[in-house]
Structure formats: C-alpha cells, structure tokens
Enzyme design. Structure first.
Site, short mmCIF file in Angstrom:
data_model
loop_
_atom_site.label_atom_id
_atom_site.label_comp_id
_atom_site.label_asym_id
_atom_site.label_seq_id
_atom_site.Cartn_x
_atom_site.Cartn_y
_atom_site.Cartn_z
N ARG A 64 0.81 -1.22 0.00
CA ARG A 64 0.00 0.00 0.00
C ARG A 64 0.84 1.26 0.00
O ARG A 64 0.37 2.33 -0.41
CB ARG A 64 -1.01 -0.05 1.16
CG ARG A 64 -2.16 -1.03 0.90
CD ARG A 64 -3.06 -1.20 2.10
NE ARG A 64 -2.39 -1.83 3.21
CZ ARG A 64 -2.32 -3.16 3.41
NH1 ARG A 64 -2.95 -3.97 2.59
NH2 ARG A 64 -1.67 -3.65 4.43
N GLU A 101 5.70 -11.20 13.90
CA GLU A 101 5.13 -11.87 15.07
C GLU A 101 5.66 -13.31 15.14
O GLU A 101 6.06 -13.79 16.19
CB GLU A 101 3.61 -11.84 14.97
CG GLU A 101 2.91 -12.24 16.24
CD GLU A 101 1.39 -12.12 16.10
OE1 GLU A 101 0.91 -11.72 15.02
OE2 GLU A 101 0.71 -12.46 17.08
C1 PRP Z 1 1.36 -3.49 6.49
C2 PRP Z 1 1.33 -1.99 6.27
C3 PRP Z 1 2.73 -1.56 6.61
C4 PRP Z 1 3.11 -2.53 7.71
C5 PRP Z 1 2.99 -1.85 9.04
O1 PRP Z 1 1.89 -4.10 5.38
O2 PRP Z 1 0.97 -1.67 4.94
O3 PRP Z 1 3.63 -1.71 5.51
O4 PRP Z 1 2.20 -3.64 7.63
O5 PRP Z 1 3.20 -2.76 10.09
P1 PRP Z 1 4.39 -2.67 11.11
O6 PRP Z 1 4.54 -1.23 11.54
O7 PRP Z 1 3.93 -3.55 12.23
O8 PRP Z 1 5.62 -3.19 10.44
P2 PRP Z 1 1.87 -5.69 5.17
O9 PRP Z 1 3.10 -6.28 5.78
O10 PRP Z 1 0.54 -6.22 5.62
O11 PRP Z 1 2.08 -5.85 3.61
P3 PRP Z 1 1.12 -5.55 2.34
O12 PRP Z 1 0.93 -4.04 2.31
O13 PRP Z 1 1.93 -6.04 1.20
O14 PRP Z 1 -0.17 -6.29 2.56
#
Ligand code: PRP
Length: 176
Positions: A64, A101
C-alpha cells in the site's frame, strides 16, 4: 483545506473485524482510495511537510506504500523507489531483515536505486509495530541515503511504532 482533511480521511477508512485473522480489526483504506477528494487530500497531506526539503527519492513500502508513494514523489519532484518483499526485484538488491510476530521478513531495494548522499522520504499507509518502517530506514541508510522523513497515512497508537522510529519522528496524518 487541510483543516477538513482528518474527518474526510477518517470517514473513508473502514473497520473490518477478524481480518486477516480472528481478533484483528483491519483498517481498510480502499474506500479512501476510491474517493477522489480523500485520495487527493491524503497525497497532499503526506507530501506537505516535506516540500522544500530537497527530497531526491520517495521510497514506498510494498504494497500500500506504492499507492501513496508514487503520487507523493510526483508532488515533490522526486523519483520513486519501490521497497519490496524478498525475491521480487529483478536486479541486484540490498536487503534488511526484520522480525515479524512469527519469524522474520526482509525488505529490499535495488542496489543502485538510492545514490549515496541523496535525500529520501519513506512513505507507507500504516505505522503499526514499526518493524517495517525501522527496516526501511535502516535499509536506506545502508544504501548511503539520508532519511529526511517517514510519512504515513495513519499510526496505530496502541502499538509502539513511534518509539521504534524516534530518530526519524514519523509524520502521521491520522492517529487511530
Ligand atoms: C502493512 C502496512 C505496513 C506494515 C505496518 O503491510 O501496509 O507496511 O504492515 O506494520 P508494522 O509497523 O507492524 O511493520 P503488510 O506487511 O501487511 O504488507 P502488504 O501491504 O503487502 O499487505
């Protein structure tokens, strides 16, 4: 009109219970993306503090962070650099592992994407635990770049992301 922006944005973020797993309340930004005024306000708000900061590259975090990072780069007259999960980029990469996690993950950029001494703004949608952002900051520094900021749409204040990134003082449009 930035004063109107927080309500405009908050009203377009949808809570989805038990996604992606039971017990998790997921913040779904797709209604915001699908509203032209909210999308424009989000991009403008992410970029605003960094106008005149001499940003050379915007690094957007998969997935995102890509959506916001590229238009923020256009607003700032900067290039866009995708930071991807391991194994997705085709050329020579540098990577930074971080803890999840359960287990670990690695964020990567192309080795030639950030020139030494260049000024980098990191953009993402959410600051949660701060693990992804921390890895991105360390990765940009490993590449020789100067991190001028970390700009996110929303921070989840129940989690310690801000402390983990205290050296970059994250800019968040919304605190939820
Ligand atoms: C989510 C979000 C951030 C991150 C934040 O991405 O878009 O990049 O997690 O979490 P954190 O501060 O705990 O590290 P995700 O890993 O779900 O990936 P995606 O956007 O590809 O689904």
């Amino acid at each position: 009109d930035t004063a109107a922006a927080p309500d405009l944005l908050l009203g377009r973020i949808r809570d989805i219970p038990d996604f992606p797993r039971p017990g998790v309340l997921f913040k779904d930004i797709t209604p915001l993306l699908n509203d032209p005024a909210a999308l424009a306000a989000a991009v403008a708000g992410l970029a605003a503090p960094f106008r005149g900061a001499g940003v050379d590259h915007v690094v957007g975090l998969e997935a995102r962070g890509f959506i916001f990072g590229a238009p923020v780069a256009l607003e700032l007259g900067a290039g866009f650099v995708p930071a991807r999960k391991a194994g997705k980029l085709p050329a020579s990469v540098i990577g930074q592992p971080y803890d999840l996690e359960y287990g670990t993950a690695t964020v990567e950029i192309h080795a030639d994407a950030v020139s030494p001494g260049s000024r980098v703004l990191i953009v993402d949608d959410v600051l949660a635990t701060g693990g992804t952002g921390r890895a991105a900051v360390d990765l940009v520094r490993k590449a020789g770049g100067t991190v001028v900021g970390f700009s996110v749409l929303m921070e989840l204040t129940a989690l310690p992301g801000r402390e983990k990134l205290s050296d970059v003082e994250p800019h968040a449009l919304l605190a939820v």
